[in-house]
Design a protein around this motif. Structure first.
Motif, PDB file in Angstrom:
ATOM      1  N   ALA A 233       0.661  -1.151  -0.329  1.00  0.00           N
ATOM      2  CA  ALA A 233      -0.142  -0.004   0.116  1.00  0.00           C
ATOM      3  C   ALA A 233       0.912   1.309   0.422  1.00  0.00           C
ATOM      4  O   ALA A 233       0.229   2.656   0.798  1.00  0.00           O
ATOM      5  N   THR A 234       2.164   1.947  -0.531  1.00  0.00           N
ATOM      6  CA  THR A 234       2.857   2.385  -0.632  1.00  0.00           C
ATOM      7  C   THR A 234       2.402   3.848  -1.095  1.00  0.00           C
ATOM      8  O   THR A 234       2.977   4.536  -0.794  1.00  0.00           O
ATOM      9  N   TYR A 235       1.484   3.701  -1.835  1.00  0.00           N
ATOM     10  CA  TYR A 235       0.538   4.481  -2.715  1.00  0.00           C
ATOM     11  C   TYR A 235      -0.494   4.561  -2.155  1.00  0.00           C
ATOM     12  O   TYR A 235      -1.812   5.761  -3.397  1.00  0.00           O
ATOM     13  N   VAL A 236      -1.208   4.610  -1.220  1.00  0.00           N
ATOM     14  CA  VAL A 236      -2.191   4.566  -0.444  1.00  0.00           C
ATOM     15  C   VAL A 236      -2.086   5.433   1.062  1.00  0.00           C
ATOM     16  O   VAL A 236      -1.474   5.155   1.963  1.00  0.00           O
ATOM     17  N   THR A 237      -2.838   7.064   0.820  1.00  0.00           N
ATOM     18  CA  THR A 237      -2.845   7.623   1.329  1.00  0.00           C
ATOM     19  C   THR A 237      -4.004   8.469   1.191  1.00  0.00           C
ATOM     20  O   THR A 237      -4.561   8.870   0.639  1.00  0.00           O
ATOM     21  N   GLY A 238      -4.930   8.922   2.690  1.00  0.00           N
ATOM     22  CA  GLY A 238      -5.984   9.596   2.579  1.00  0.00           C
ATOM     23  C   GLY A 238      -6.577   8.968   2.309  1.00  0.00           C
ATOM     24  O   GLY A 238      -8.283   9.442   2.140  1.00  0.00           O
ATOM     25  N   SER A 239      -6.563   7.458   2.233  1.00  0.00           N
ATOM     26  CA  SER A 239      -8.366   6.981   1.771  1.00  0.00           C
ATOM     27  C   SER A 239      -8.720   6.472   3.277  1.00  0.00           C
ATOM     28  O   SER A 239      -8.574   5.963   4.382  1.00  0.00           O
ATOM     29  N   THR A 240      -9.629   6.000   2.887  1.00  0.00           N
ATOM     30  CA  THR A 240     -10.958   4.663   3.828  1.00  0.00           C
ATOM     31  C   THR A 240     -10.835   3.142   3.121  1.00  0.00           C
ATOM     32  O   THR A 240     -12.059   3.639   2.629  1.00  0.00           O
ATOM     33  N   LEU A 241     -10.289   2.947   3.975  1.00  0.00           N
ATOM     34  CA  LEU A 241     -10.942   1.002   3.010  1.00  0.00           C
ATOM     35  C   LEU A 241     -12.782   0.373   4.218  1.00  0.00           C
ATOM     36  O   LEU A 241     -11.963   0.192   5.556  1.00  0.00           O
ATOM     37  N   MET A 242     -13.072   0.442   3.096  1.00  0.00           N
ATOM     38  CA  MET A 242     -14.513   0.153   3.791  1.00  0.00           C
ATOM     39  C   MET A 242     -14.231  -1.037   3.839  1.00  0.00           C
ATOM     40  O   MET A 242     -14.181  -2.278   3.285  1.00  0.00           O
ATOM     41  N   VAL A 243     -14.779  -1.894   5.191  1.00  0.00           N
ATOM     42  CA  VAL A 243     -14.353  -3.394   5.587  1.00  0.00           C
ATOM     43  C   VAL A 243     -15.779  -3.965   5.962  1.00  0.00           C
ATOM     44  O   VAL A 243     -15.845  -4.542   6.938  1.00  0.00           O
ATOM     45  N   ASP A 244     -16.816  -3.670   5.115  1.00  0.00           N
ATOM     46  CA  ASP A 244     -18.224  -3.482   6.030  1.00  0.00           C
ATOM     47  C   ASP A 244     -19.024  -4.694   5.778  1.00  0.00           C
ATOM     48  O   ASP A 244     -20.207  -4.452   5.618  1.00  0.00           O
ATOM     49  N   GLY A 245     -18.685  -5.708   5.125  1.00  0.00           N
ATOM     50  CA  GLY A 245     -19.799  -6.324   4.269  1.00  0.00           C
ATOM     51  C   GLY A 245     -20.695  -6.300   3.145  1.00  0.00           C
ATOM     52  O   GLY A 245     -21.349  -6.048   2.890  1.00  0.00           O
ATOM     53  N   GLY A 246     -20.377  -5.105   2.343  1.00  0.00           N
ATOM     54  CA  GLY A 246     -20.858  -4.426   1.789  1.00  0.00           C
ATOM     55  C   GLY A 246     -22.175  -3.437   2.452  1.00  0.00           C
ATOM     56  O   GLY A 246     -22.801  -3.251   1.363  1.00  0.00           O
ATOM     57  N   TRP A 247     -22.084  -3.363   3.266  1.00  0.00           N
ATOM     58  CA  TRP A 247     -23.385  -2.175   3.800  1.00  0.00           C
ATOM     59  C   TRP A 247     -23.289  -1.257   3.504  1.00  0.00           C
ATOM     60  O   TRP A 247     -24.452  -0.263   3.578  1.00  0.00           O
ATOM     61  N   THR A 248     -22.988  -0.527   3.528  1.00  0.00           N
ATOM     62  CA  THR A 248     -22.889   0.883   2.201  1.00  0.00           C
ATOM     63  C   THR A 248     -22.521   1.094   0.301  1.00  0.00           C
ATOM     64  O   THR A 248     -22.600   1.694   0.104  1.00  0.00           O
ATOM     65  N   ALA A 249     -22.971  -0.341   0.242  1.00  0.00           N
ATOM     66  CA  ALA A 249     -23.229  -0.291  -0.950  1.00  0.00           C
ATOM     67  C   ALA A 249     -24.555  -0.505  -1.618  1.00  0.00           C
ATOM     68  O   ALA A 249     -24.759  -0.395  -2.947  1.00  0.00           O
ATOM     69  N   ILE A 250     -24.967  -1.203  -0.069  1.00  0.00           N
ATOM     70  CA  ILE A 250     -26.714  -1.404  -0.925  1.00  0.00           C
ATOM     71  C   ILE A 250     -27.679  -0.409  -0.250  1.00  0.00           C
ATOM     72  O   ILE A 250     -27.032  -0.068   1.109  1.00  0.00           O
ATOM     73  N   ASP A 251     -28.851  -0.146  -0.631  1.00  0.00           N
ATOM     74  CA  ASP A 251     -29.592   0.171   0.235  1.00  0.00           C
ATOM     75  C   ASP A 251     -31.083  -0.757   0.802  1.00  0.00           C
ATOM     76  O   ASP A 251     -31.863  -0.596   0.010  1.00  0.00           O
ATOM     77  N   GLY A 252     -30.781  -1.097   1.836  1.00  0.00           N
ATOM     78  CA  GLY A 252     -32.027  -2.380   1.910  1.00  0.00           C
ATOM     79  C   GLY A 252     -31.187  -3.371   1.266  1.00  0.00           C
ATOM     80  O   GLY A 252     -30.468  -3.135   0.667  1.00  0.00           O
ATOM     81  N   ARG A 253     -32.186  -4.620   2.035  1.00  0.00           N
ATOM     82  CA  ARG A 253     -32.517  -5.632   1.485  1.00  0.00           C
ATOM     83  C   ARG A 253     -33.962  -6.130   1.040  1.00  0.00           C
ATOM     84  O   ARG A 253     -33.969  -6.116   2.291  1.00  0.00           O
ATOM     85  N   TYR A 254     -34.619  -6.967  -0.368  1.00  0.00           N
ATOM     86  CA  TYR A 254     -35.510  -8.074   0.034  1.00  0.00           C
ATOM     87  C   TYR A 254     -35.012  -8.890  -1.498  1.00  0.00           C
ATOM     88  O   TYR A 254     -34.434  -8.238  -2.835  1.00  0.00           O
ATOM     89  N   THR A 255     -35.504 -10.164  -0.680  1.00  0.00           N
ATOM     90  CA  THR A 255     -35.422 -10.744  -1.606  1.00  0.00           C
ATOM     91  C   THR A 255     -36.511 -11.502  -1.997  1.00  0.00           C
ATOM     92  O   THR A 255     -37.365 -12.124  -1.675  1.00  0.00           O
TER      93      THR A 255
END
Length: 258
Positions: A233-255
């Protein structure tokens, strides 16, 4: 003229690196074990000396008691530890109450640890790294730095603030060769989430919110720590790495039914 070939086999190795881990329980414990497994010499710091000693023993490292709400103690710890290559900050607290129910004492307690102490740690350890011209700082934020729910106002505000502190530190320390990043977990099985886990409906609702439809284990955050600490990660700075299981990628769940 050919480019120099990179040896990718050791990209995640941390031999010769000295790491300081602040907040040695839960996610911090797993981070310490992972850093040690990849070759780093780890010092575990925690307000609870027993927690620091226990994790340090498992990681084959050192232990030190530290209350990061004490700015003088943080400065002394940074000075005493000397040349630290990797700093990981996981310590945090939360009071789950709605805005109208929050007391000034509760507000001050959450802000003091989650935000003010983050600044204090960045300042003390960042100063040492900038002087040396190298280092990686990793601050744990949360999905609550991006999305909220009732009862999370102060915690969410501090976690969003931590992300902005990380970005600013990255901008200010970058020219000296110091990287600063954040990790934002989703829901993780730790003592901080006991209040949720004790209510089955609440626990299941949180599990279903992520794309993976489950909670994370603390060990699942350790890989992100090793990555940001390493030469991968030598060129990675100022970032926020999401390790959230896709929590912020989806808007609710309905199957829908078949």
């Amino acid at each position: 003229m050919s480019e120099t070939m990179t040896d990718y086999t050791g990209l995640f190795r941390l031999e010769g690196k000295r790491a300081a881990l602040i907040g040695a329980g839960g996610i911090g414990r797993e981070a310490a074990l992972a850093l040690s497994a990849h070759g780093a010499e780890v010092t575990c710091l925690d307000k609870n000396p027993a927690t620091a000693k226990s994790t340090a023993a498992e990681a084959g490292g050192h232990a030190r008691e530290l209350d990061i709400t004490n700015a003088e103690a943080v400065a002394q710890a940074a000075e005493a530890l000397g040349d630290i290559d990797v700093l990981v900050l996981t310590a945090a607290t939360n009071v789950r109450k709605r805005i109208l129910d929050y007391t000034p004492v509760e507000f001050d307690r959450v802000v003091a640890l989650n935000l003010k102490a983050t600044f204090t740690v960045l300042q003390a350890f960042g100063r040492q790294m900038v002087q040396r011209g190298q280092g990686s700082i990793i601050v744990f934020s949360s999905v609550r730095g991006f999305v909220v729910e009732p009862g999370q106002a102060v915690y969410a505000a501090t976690k969003a603030g931590a992300i902005q502190l990380v970005k600013t530190a990255a901008a200010e320390f970058g020219e000296a060769g110091v990287r600063v990043n954040a990790i934002a977990p989703g829901v993780v099985e730790t003592p901080l989430t006991n209040q949720i886990k004790e209510n089955p409906d609440w626990h299941n609702a949180y599990a279903k919110k992520s794309a993976l439809a489950r909670w994370a284990q603390p060990s699942e955050l350790a890989g992100a720590v090793v990555y940001l600490a390493s030469d991968a990660a030598t060129y990675v700075t100022g970032s926020t790495l999401m390790v959230d299981g896709g929590w912020t990628a989806i808007d609710g769940r309905y199957t829908p039914p078949n």
